[in-house]
Design an enzyme around this catalytic site. Structure first.
Site, PDB file in Angstrom:
ATOM      1  N   TRP A 166       9.840 -22.608  39.715  1.00  0.00           N
ATOM      2  CA  TRP A 166       9.738 -24.044  39.456  1.00  0.00           C
ATOM      3  C   TRP A 166      10.197 -24.305  38.016  1.00  0.00           C
ATOM      4  CZ3 TRP A 166       4.983 -27.041  37.574  1.00  0.00           C
ATOM      5  CH2 TRP A 166       5.226 -28.429  37.653  1.00  0.00           C
ATOM      6  N   ASP A 179       0.265 -19.803  42.091  1.00  0.00           N
ATOM      7  CA  ASP A 179       0.542 -21.243  42.125  1.00  0.00           C
ATOM      8  C   ASP A 179       0.609 -21.658  43.597  1.00  0.00           C
ATOM      9  OD1 ASP A 179       1.389 -23.811  41.835  1.00  0.00           O
ATOM     10  OD2 ASP A 179       3.194 -23.343  40.671  1.00  0.00           O
ATOM     11  N   ALA A 202       1.005 -24.741  45.653  1.00  0.00           N
ATOM     12  CA  ALA A 202       1.323 -26.172  45.600  1.00  0.00           C
ATOM     13  C   ALA A 202       1.727 -26.741  46.959  1.00  0.00           C
ATOM     14  CB  ALA A 202       2.448 -26.416  44.591  1.00  0.00           C
ATOM     15  N   LYS A 225       0.956 -32.406  47.708  1.00  0.00           N
ATOM     16  CA  LYS A 225       1.879 -32.384  48.842  1.00  0.00           C
ATOM     17  C   LYS A 225       1.134 -32.352  50.166  1.00  0.00           C
ATOM     18  CE  LYS A 225       4.473 -30.932  45.339  1.00  0.00           C
ATOM     19  NZ  LYS A 225       5.659 -31.438  44.704  1.00  0.00           N
TER      20      LYS A 225
HETATM   21  C1  LMR Z   1       9.239 -30.240  42.579  1.00  0.00           C
HETATM   22  O1  LMR Z   1       9.410 -29.049  42.321  1.00  0.00           O
HETATM   23  O2  LMR Z   1      10.145 -30.993  42.895  1.00  0.00           O
HETATM   24  C2  LMR Z   1       7.847 -30.794  42.545  1.00  0.00           C
HETATM   25  O3  LMR Z   1       6.941 -29.791  42.193  1.00  0.00           O
HETATM   26  C3  LMR Z   1       7.721 -31.999  41.716  1.00  0.00           C
HETATM   27  C4  LMR Z   1       7.867 -31.763  40.255  1.00  0.00           C
HETATM   28  O4  LMR Z   1       7.018 -32.243  39.517  1.00  0.00           O
HETATM   29  O5  LMR Z   1       8.820 -31.123  39.818  1.00  0.00           O
END
Ligand code: LMR
Length: 392
Positions: free
Chosen positions: A128, A209, A211, A244
């Site tokens: 990420w 993590d 998410a 999410k």
């Molecule tokens: C993403 O990876 O698109 C999401 O986790 C939203 C973000 O805050 O980046």
């Protein structure tokens, strides 16, 4: 004059792409950027279970007095079995409500920096886009290793092994609980087992993590890796997002779980409370109250689980449709069928990403990540045609 010595910061690539998409006036444009689920109408609706929980809260909320630094205890009590399942059985656990999953990661980073400021946080790249910035902002050193083996398109176990050997004791490894962001490639059960063993052998601490829980293979299957990991390691941190899986993105609710031996967990709890108090004092209420209301109601839980499952199946269906497009240039979309969650990473050169945007109105994150959950079924053909025009 103040602030003049500050260096200008680069825009976040995911958020900057969203702004560019909004500013694009073309009708036929496709947003495959930020990780937000859209339905077949292209909307991100409020889930029915959430709407009903909110209705009940509006009628029944007795007060708006402070929650307390650790947040809504009933929310945390409901979330813990959902997030950890039976993985928590042999460990002590403490939990604190956080401002989204990012807030959980940042609070974890602050705790890690407080305990051992000279430790390094490792993660597989790509990851990420905010991971590196977030740990660096807490003052921690950050290092990455290659996550994907480009040939097998599977987790690069050798690169992970080398990072484990290069790490110093009590360094931290960031792992994606499921639905790896950005590749969609999750570790297998056997890989989770060897990850856990390697980390335990070198006295390294996993930070998981989580998410996208429930959006890969289902709620139970998506926490199977965590369960295996916790059979091998004495301690772990779990950063959990409700953004999410409850589709309450803007409510900013999540939790940080510390799992381990009783004494360490108690010390972690006391420090997390102090860090939260010194950062934002107490978390906002609404999102946690919604999740609490759902998780403590059998009726609402059943509705929520069915809705979550429908979301998951829709994304899986889209993956299947994209996979049928097969090979486009050097990219094999067939792989999408075996990956999990919202994302996949396509090896598209920056110039081609620009052509997709400029010539076809297709917005892809600069790394080549696509958000499959942002597509409608009837857009799959247009997306594949744009890819073919640019790459084939
Ligand atoms: C993403 O990876 O698109 C999401 O986790 C939203 C973000 O805050 O980046």
């Amino acid at each position: 004059m103040h602030f003049m010595t500050l260096a200008r910061q680069a825009d976040d690539p995911i958020l900057a792409m969203g702004a560019a998409f909004s500013a694009d006036v073309r009708d036929r444009k496709l947003d495959l950027g930020i990780g937000v689920y859209r339905d077949e109408c292209g909307q991100t609706p409020v889930m029915r279970a959430v709407k009903e929980a909110e209705r009940r809260l509006l009628i029944g909320q007795p007060t708006k007095s402070y929650l307390g630094v650790e947040g809504d205890r009933a929310f945390l009590a409901g979330l813990e079995p959902l997030a950890l399942g039976d993985a928590r059985a042999d460990h002590a656990v403490t939990a604190i409500q956080t401002v989204g999953g990012t807030g959980a990661l940042r609070l974890a980073a602050d705790l890690l920096a407080r305990e051992k400021p000279d430790r390094t946080v490792w993660f597989g790249a790509p990851s990420w886009t905010n991971h590196g910035a977030l740990f660096a902002a807490a003052g921690l050193a950050v290092r990455s290793f290659r996550y994907l083996d480009p040939r097998s398109q599977d987790m690069d176990e050798a690169a992970f092994g080398e990072a484990v050997e290069a790490a110093r004791e009590r360094d931290v490894f960031v792992l994606h609980g499921c639905c790896h962001n950005p590749t969609g490639v999750d570790a297998s059960a056997a890989q989770w087992r060897s990850i856990g063993r390697a980390l335990a052998r070198r006295n390294l601490l996993p930070l998981v993590d989580s998410a996208y829980h429930g959006l890969g293979q289902g709620l139970e299957a998506d926490r199977a890796g965590l369960r295996i990991l916790l059979e091998e390691v004495p301690s772990a941190l779990v950063a959990y997002s409700c953004s999410k899986n409850f589709a309450i993105y803007r409510e900013r609710v999540g939790a940080l779980f510390v799992v381990g031996g009783r004494q360490g967990v108690e010390l972690a709890a006391s420090n997390l409370t102090a860090l939260a108090r010194a950062t934002y004092s107490m978390p906002p209420d609404h999102g946690a109250a919604v999740v609490r209301t759902i998780l403590h109601s059998e009726e609402l839980s059943a509705i929520w689980r069915a809705e979550l499952d429908a979301m998951r199946k829709r994304v899986r269906g889209l993956r299947g449709l994209l996979a049928q497009e097969g090979r486009i240039g050097l990219i094999d979309l067939g792989r999408l069928a075996t990956q999990n969650g919202f994302f996949s990473s396509l090896a598209i050169a920056p110039a081609d990403i620009a052509r997709l945007r400029d010539d076809h109105g297709v917005y892809v994150v600069p790394s080549g990540r696509i958000n499959i959950a942002g597509l409608r079924e009837d857009q799959v053909g247009a997306f594949a045609a744009a890819l073919r025009a640019v790459l084939a």
